[in-house]
Each structure stands twice: as C-alpha cells, then as structure tokens.
Design a protein around this motif. Structure first.
Motif, PDB file in Angstrom:
ATOM      1  N   CYS A 133       0.833  -1.209   0.000  1.00  8.83           N
ATOM      2  CA  CYS A 133       0.000   0.000   0.000  1.00  8.83           C
ATOM      3  C   CYS A 133       0.866   1.258   0.000  1.00  8.83           C
ATOM      4  N   TRP A 134       1.943   1.271   0.816  1.00  9.35           N
ATOM      5  CA  TRP A 134       2.833   2.430   0.829  1.00  9.35           C
ATOM      6  C   TRP A 134       3.586   2.565  -0.498  1.00  9.35           C
ATOM      7  N   ALA A 135       3.866   1.434  -1.166  1.00  9.73           N
ATOM      8  CA  ALA A 135       4.514   1.501  -2.484  1.00  9.73           C
ATOM      9  C   ALA A 135       3.579   2.147  -3.504  1.00  9.73           C
ATOM     10  N   ILE A 136       2.290   1.817  -3.434  1.00 13.85           N
ATOM     11  CA  ILE A 136       1.303   2.447  -4.327  1.00 13.85           C
ATOM     12  C   ILE A 136       1.234   3.950  -4.071  1.00 13.85           C
ATOM     13  N   PHE A 137       1.292   4.324  -2.769  1.00 12.25           N
ATOM     14  CA  PHE A 137       1.290   5.756  -2.435  1.00 12.25           C
ATOM     15  C   PHE A 137       2.529   6.449  -3.003  1.00 12.25           C
ATOM     16  N   ALA A 138       3.667   5.781  -2.969  1.00 11.43           N
ATOM     17  CA  ALA A 138       4.897   6.398  -3.478  1.00 11.43           C
ATOM     18  C   ALA A 138       4.839   6.617  -4.992  1.00 11.43           C
ATOM     19  N   GLY A 185      11.737  -0.526  -3.496  1.00  8.87           N
ATOM     20  CA  GLY A 185      11.758  -1.159  -4.820  1.00  8.87           C
ATOM     21  C   GLY A 185      10.931  -0.397  -5.844  1.00  8.87           C
ATOM     22  N   ALA A 186       9.764   0.079  -5.415  1.00 11.21           N
ATOM     23  CA  ALA A 186       8.906   0.826  -6.338  1.00 11.21           C
ATOM     24  C   ALA A 186       9.550   2.143  -6.746  1.00 11.21           C
ATOM     25  N   LEU A 187      10.112   2.860  -5.759  1.00 13.60           N
ATOM     26  CA  LEU A 187      10.784   4.131  -6.067  1.00 13.60           C
ATOM     27  C   LEU A 187      12.002   3.898  -6.944  1.00 13.60           C
ATOM     28  N   GLY A 188      12.740   2.820  -6.682  1.00 19.07           N
ATOM     29  CA  GLY A 188      13.912   2.530  -7.518  1.00 19.07           C
ATOM     30  C   GLY A 188      13.526   2.192  -8.946  1.00 19.07           C
ATOM     31  N   PHE A 189      12.446   1.413  -9.088  1.00 21.15           N
ATOM     32  CA  PHE A 189      11.988   1.082 -10.447  1.00 21.15           C
ATOM     33  C   PHE A 189      11.529   2.335 -11.189  1.00 21.15           C
ATOM     34  N   SER A 190      10.833   3.225 -10.463  1.00 16.95           N
ATOM     35  CA  SER A 190      10.383   4.473 -11.086  1.00 16.95           C
ATOM     36  C   SER A 190      11.564   5.346 -11.497  1.00 16.95           C
ATOM     37  N   SER A 191      12.579   5.358 -10.664  1.00 18.62           N
ATOM     38  CA  SER A 191      13.756   6.181 -10.976  1.00 18.62           C
ATOM     39  C   SER A 191      14.468   5.659 -12.207  1.00 18.62           C
ATOM     40  N   GLY A 195      13.788   8.237 -14.916  1.00 19.20           N
ATOM     41  CA  GLY A 195      14.951   9.105 -14.744  1.00 19.20           C
ATOM     42  C   GLY A 195      14.647  10.381 -14.008  1.00 19.20           C
ATOM     43  N   ASP A 196      13.555  10.388 -13.251  1.00 21.16           N
ATOM     44  CA  ASP A 196      13.164  11.585 -12.511  1.00 21.16           C
ATOM     45  C   ASP A 196      14.163  11.815 -11.370  1.00 21.16           C
ATOM     46  N   PRO A 197      14.858  12.949 -11.373  1.00 12.91           N
ATOM     47  CA  PRO A 197      15.845  13.187 -10.299  1.00 12.91           C
ATOM     48  C   PRO A 197      15.218  13.273  -8.916  1.00 12.91           C
ATOM     49  N   ILE A 198      13.959  13.721  -8.854  1.00  6.27           N
ATOM     50  CA  ILE A 198      13.306  13.812  -7.548  1.00  6.27           C
ATOM     51  C   ILE A 198      13.101  12.414  -6.966  1.00  6.27           C
ATOM     52  N   HIS A 199      12.650  11.479  -7.795  1.00  6.31           N
ATOM     53  CA  HIS A 199      12.472  10.101  -7.329  1.00  6.31           C
ATOM     54  C   HIS A 199      13.804   9.444  -7.011  1.00  6.31           C
ATOM     55  N   VAL A 200      14.840   9.803  -7.776  1.00  3.23           N
ATOM     56  CA  VAL A 200      16.177   9.256  -7.483  1.00  3.23           C
ATOM     57  C   VAL A 200      16.647   9.702  -6.102  1.00  3.23           C
ATOM     58  N   GLY A 201      16.520  10.982  -5.822  1.00  4.09           N
ATOM     59  CA  GLY A 201      16.926  11.488  -4.510  1.00  4.09           C
ATOM     60  C   GLY A 201      16.084  10.919  -3.384  1.00  4.09           C
ATOM     61  N   LEU A 202      14.769  10.829  -3.623  1.00  5.67           N
ATOM     62  CA  LEU A 202      13.888  10.276  -2.603  1.00  5.67           C
ATOM     63  C   LEU A 202      14.216   8.808  -2.331  1.00  5.67           C
ATOM     64  N   THR A 203      14.560   8.079  -3.416  1.00  3.60           N
ATOM     65  CA  THR A 203      14.926   6.668  -3.243  1.00  3.60           C
ATOM     66  C   THR A 203      16.184   6.523  -2.400  1.00  3.60           C
ATOM     67  N   GLY A 204      17.178   7.346  -2.671  1.00  3.08           N
ATOM     68  CA  GLY A 204      18.429   7.260  -1.917  1.00  3.08           C
ATOM     69  C   GLY A 204      18.248   7.612  -0.446  1.00  3.08           C
ATOM     70  N   ILE A 205      17.537   8.712  -0.192  1.00  3.38           N
ATOM     71  CA  ILE A 205      17.342   9.128   1.206  1.00  3.38           C
ATOM     72  C   ILE A 205      16.505   8.099   1.963  1.00  3.38           C
ATOM     73  N   LEU A 206      15.452   7.586   1.294  1.00  5.46           N
ATOM     74  CA  LEU A 206      14.594   6.604   1.970  1.00  5.46           C
ATOM     75  C   LEU A 206      15.352   5.299   2.229  1.00  5.46           C
ATOM     76  N   SER A 207      16.234   4.926   1.282  1.00  8.71           N
ATOM     77  CA  SER A 207      17.013   3.694   1.482  1.00  8.71           C
ATOM     78  C   SER A 207      17.964   3.829   2.659  1.00  8.71           C
ATOM     79  N   LEU A 208      18.665   4.975   2.738  1.00  9.70           N
ATOM     80  CA  LEU A 208      19.575   5.188   3.872  1.00  9.70           C
ATOM     81  C   LEU A 208      18.803   5.230   5.199  1.00  9.70           C
ATOM     82  N   SER A 209      17.638   5.891   5.162  1.00  5.99           N
ATOM     83  CA  SER A 209      16.841   5.947   6.386  1.00  5.99           C
ATOM     84  C   SER A 209      16.361   4.558   6.791  1.00  5.99           C
ATOM     85  N   LEU A 210      15.985   3.729   5.813  1.00  2.35           N
ATOM     86  CA  LEU A 210      15.532   2.382   6.115  1.00  2.35           C
ATOM     87  C   LEU A 210      16.659   1.550   6.736  1.00  2.35           C
TER      88      LEU A 210
END
Length: 511
Positions: A133-138, A185-191, A195-210
């Motif tokens: 569900c959170w992946a769908i929201f992302a 995984g969803a954010l990484g696939f979207s990135s 190639g959206d830089p916003i999703h790339v940055g969000l994926t990196g920050i969320l991965s480090l936070s996780l």
C-alpha cells in the motif's frame, strides 16, 4: 508402667511419609539451577514472549495508523483535488484492519511454542501487504499541482510512516524491512524507468533511512530480549529461593517433630530410669556402710563403693540430660525468690571444699560487702555456681588456686566469677565446649571426663534469667567463667514508708 502412655502418638511424631516432598523439592531446585547455568537467556528462547508483546502493541496502537492514513489522504486530496488518493487510503486501512484482526485472533488463542513461527509469518505477511500500500502511495502522481510540491508531500508522508512503523514493529524482527522494502523497490523502479531526479533522490534518502532505522530497531529488539532474559533469571532465582525456603521450612518442621519426640521419650523414661537407680544407690550404700553386718571380703566392700559412685554418676547424667531437655522444650520454669548471691557462693564453696583439699587446691573468696539480694531461682543459680566450681576443681592441677568473686557489674548488675590457674582452653575450642556434649582436647585427655552438658545448662539457666555467661580462657593461662545477672534482678533497698501523722498529733505538734 508409664512408658506405655501415649506410645501410639509418639510413634508417629516423625512422619516419614513426607520424604517424597523433599525429593520433589530437590528436583525442582536442580531444574531451576540448570536453567540458570545453561543460559536460558538466548534470544531464541523468547520468540513467544516477543510475539505476545508485539500483539499487545498492535492492539494498543490500533488507532494511530488510521489517523496517519486519514491525514495523508486529506492533505493529498487538498493538494491534487483528485479522489484517487482516497481509494489508496481505503486500501491502506483495509491492510491495517487485516493486521488488527490477526492480533485479536492471536490474543484469543493460547499461542504455544510450536505455533510461534506460524503466527510470526502471518504478521510479516500483513506488514508486507501494508508495504505494498505504501509503495502504491509512493507511485502516486499529481498533474494539477506542482511536481516539487507533491514530491515533498510524498517524501514527508513516507518518512513519517517509516518512523511510525519502526516504533510500532520493533518487537517483530524484520517487520520494518518487510514493510518498506516494496516502497524502496517501487521508487527505484520508477527512478530507472523515468529518470526523474526527484524520485532518485527520494529513493536514496529513503534507502539510507531504512538501513539506519532497521539497525536501530534490531538494537531495540535485542535490548528488549535482554530485559526479558533478566526478568526470567530474576523469576528463576525467586522460584529457587521459594523452593529453598520450602525445604528449610520442611527441615525445621521435621527437626521440631524430632525434638518433640526426644522430649516425650526423655520425660517418659525419667521415672523408669530413676526408680532402679535409687534402689541401686540405696542397697549399695547399705552394703558399703555394713548396716546389716560386716562384709568378710574387703574387695566386696570396694566394689560396693564403686557401684554407689557409678550409680551417682549415672543419676547426675540423667538429671543433666533431663534439665537440658526441659530447657530446650521451654518447660523449665523458674521458682524466683529473693536470694543473696554471696550466700550461694559460700555454700557451693563448702560443697567442693573437701574435694579441693584432696588435691591441695586453695579456694580464695573475694566478695564485696553489703550486696543486696537478687530476684532469682535459688536452686538454678546454685546449680550454675556448683557446675562452674566443680569444673574448676576438676581441671585445676594439684597445688593450684581458684578465685571466687561476687560483685557489681558496670551496669548495676551482679556477677559470680570463678577463675582457676589450670591448663586452660584453646580459644578455637571455646565454642565447642559451650555446645551440648562438646568437650575440648584437655577434657578428652583428662582422667575425669564429664558429659559436656554443664556449661550449656549454665548458659541456658542464665538466659532464662535474662543474664549472660562469659568464658575467658587461654592455653596454659587458666580459665575464668563469669555468670552475670542483669540490673533488673537486683533488689535495691528502699527507705521505710512513714505513716502520715494523725490530726491530733499534728495539732499537738503545732501547740
């Protein structure tokens, strides 16, 4: 015969049928100690406890996640003005309802150790469903609002959900990873696809936070396991203490029953033993004094003297054992009266004087003058003084000296002190000679051995008088025995009470 009285009850005083209780208690102690020594605090041993705590946490915090989802949905509708995000909110609430349903069902059941793994997989599956569900929201998009504005909204919502999930599921190992790994995984696939830089940055920050929060939740999980292990060890120790106390109580009860059996036996046997002994003493004395005619053989006369002496020794032994038995059973009653301690000491000196002269021992009395009377049992205190004097005469060598003192203590009490210049007692043997039937090495080597009951009886009699017994001795320096009576036993002299003068005498004196 009196020995036949209450034999049926005396036979069952010590109940040997309770041995099985001690065996069960000992087995429980060994099992508890083995659990402590084999390290029951291993993390695998607390999976069930951790799962139960997680279930309680889900039920207690069941309202938190719906509030968060409702707030995110409301803000999303306000920003995008599209009802699609409401559909996501219903999906998230449905996934959360599954988790709450599982928690309630598990709470109603008694989860055994064999079902822990099954229920753990069920809760991880529900967390994975929530993660989808959170992946769908992302992956939500907003065409009407600004891209940066909506990305900020998504990132804030995901980070708050990540923190809330970390706090709510740290009791369930790997639950955070199962929940937000689909989001990453969803954010990484979207990135990768857009190639959206916003999703790339969000994926990196969320991965480090996780990664960071997964590490922290693992530490919190281990800390909670450690707390549970400490609690378990404390419970085991308490259980072992309770079991040990139960064993101690059982041993004390059996000792009391055995002591009661001993007291009843001695009480019933006292008459049976004294009756023939009195006959032996009487007839041997008649024969030794030749009341009914002379004994032609002098050896027979010596034998009668030996019989009389042995009978007296045996009678004294029986009396000492019975006295100690009555004291231990609490049946030794004091017949108190006003007695002068100096008179008791003088009488006891007279009793042992003949024996002391036979060994050329000098007894020197040192009594303070004008000593008031004391409120004591005269017979018992005479026994104390006589026991101490007899010991002094017994162990003082020929030509020795014994000093008998009667005086005041520093606190206002009175004391009797008997000091000899005999061989003394080694300091390490003093506790032995003060115990029942205890004898020091000097007494064992002596030709005049006693029963070892004299000093324990002295201690017990003084304790009944609230007094104190002190034994001071050093090897080759002699021994001093001090019997102390407390100040409240001393009867101080009071001035006479004068009668009030009559009215006639009062008028006459005024005239």
């Amino acid at each position: 015969m009196s020995i036949a009285v209450s034999t049926s009850t005396d036979k069952i005083i010590v109940d040997k049928s309770r041995n099985h209780r001690n065996k069960a208690v000992s087995k429980a102690v060994r099992a508890t100690r083995q659990r402590l020594q084999t390290g029951s605090s291993a993390p695998a041993g607390f999976d069930r406890e951790m799962l139960l705590l997680h279930i309680d946490a889900v039920l207690h915090g069941a309202i938190a996640l719906p509030l968060l989802v409702g707030l995110i949905s409301a803000i999303g509708v306000y920003l995008s003005e599209e009802p699609g995000i409401l559909l996501w909110g219903l999906m998230a609430l449905s996934a959360h309802a599954v988790t709450v349903y599982l928690a309630r069902k598990a709470k109603q059941q008694n989860i055994g150790a064999e079902k822990v793994a099954i229920w753990r997989r069920r809760f991880l599956a529900s967390q994975l469903l929530m993660g989808l569900c959170w992946a769908i929201f992302a992956l939500q998009d907003c065409g009407a609002c600004g891209e940066i504005q909506f990305a900020l909204f998504e990132g804030t919502g995901l980070f708050i959900a990540l923190a809330a999930t970390a706090m709510g599921t740290f009791l369930l190992r790997n639950a955070l990873v199962y929940t937000f790994l689909p989001v990453v995984g969803a954010l990484g696939f979207s990135s990768l696809t857009t190639g959206d830089p916003i999703h790339v940055g969000l994926t990196g920050i969320l991965s480090l936070s996780l990664v960071f929060l997964a590490f922290m939740t693992e530490r919190m999980n281990k800390a909670n396991v450690h707390i549970l292990s400490m609690q378990s060890e404390k419970d085991d120790l308490i259980a072992e203490l309770e079991v040990a106390k139960s064993m101690s109580d059982e041993a004390r009860r059996r000792a009391e029953e055995a002591n009661l059996a001993k007291s009843r036996f001695l009480a019933s046997m006292s008459h049976e033993l004294r009756t023939p002994l009195n006959a032996i003493l009487g007839f041997s004395e008649v024969m030794s004094t030749e009341v009914l005619g002379p004994l032609n053989n002098p050896t027979y006369k010596e034998y009668t003297v030996d019989i009389h002496r042995s009978g007296e020794h045996l009678l004294n032994l029986i009396n000492e054992i019975l006295d100690l038995s009555r004291i231990e059973a609490g049946r030794y009653e004091l017949n108190e009266e006003a007695v002068n301690l100096v008179e008791i000491a003088e009488d006891c000196i007279g009793m042992v004087q003949l024996r002391a002269r036979g060994k050329n021992i000098t007894i020197e009395p040192q009594f303070e003058q004008a000593m008031p009377s004391v409120w004591i049992d005269e017979k018992a205190m005479r026994q104390v003084a006589l026991n101490l004097l007899s010991n002094a005469v017994k162990f003082t060598p020929a030509g020795g000296e014994i000093t008998v003192k009667v005086g005041w203590t520093a606190g206002g009490g009175q004391y009797i002190s008997i000091k000899d210049n005999g061989p003394g007692i080694p300091e390490e043997e003093i506790p032995i000679v003060l115990s029942a039937f205890g004898q020091g090495s000097i007494a064992i080597k002596s030709a005049e051995q006693g029963t070892g009951l004299g000093l324990p009886i002295v201690q017990a009699i003084l304790a009944k008088h609230n007094g104190q017994f002190i034994l001071r001795s050093k090897l080759r320096e002699g021994t001093e025995a001090i019997a102390i009576l407390p100040p409240r036993r001393v009867l101080q002299s009071l001035p006479p009470v004068e009668d009030a003068p009559s009215p006639a005498r009062r008028r006459k004196s005024f005239a």
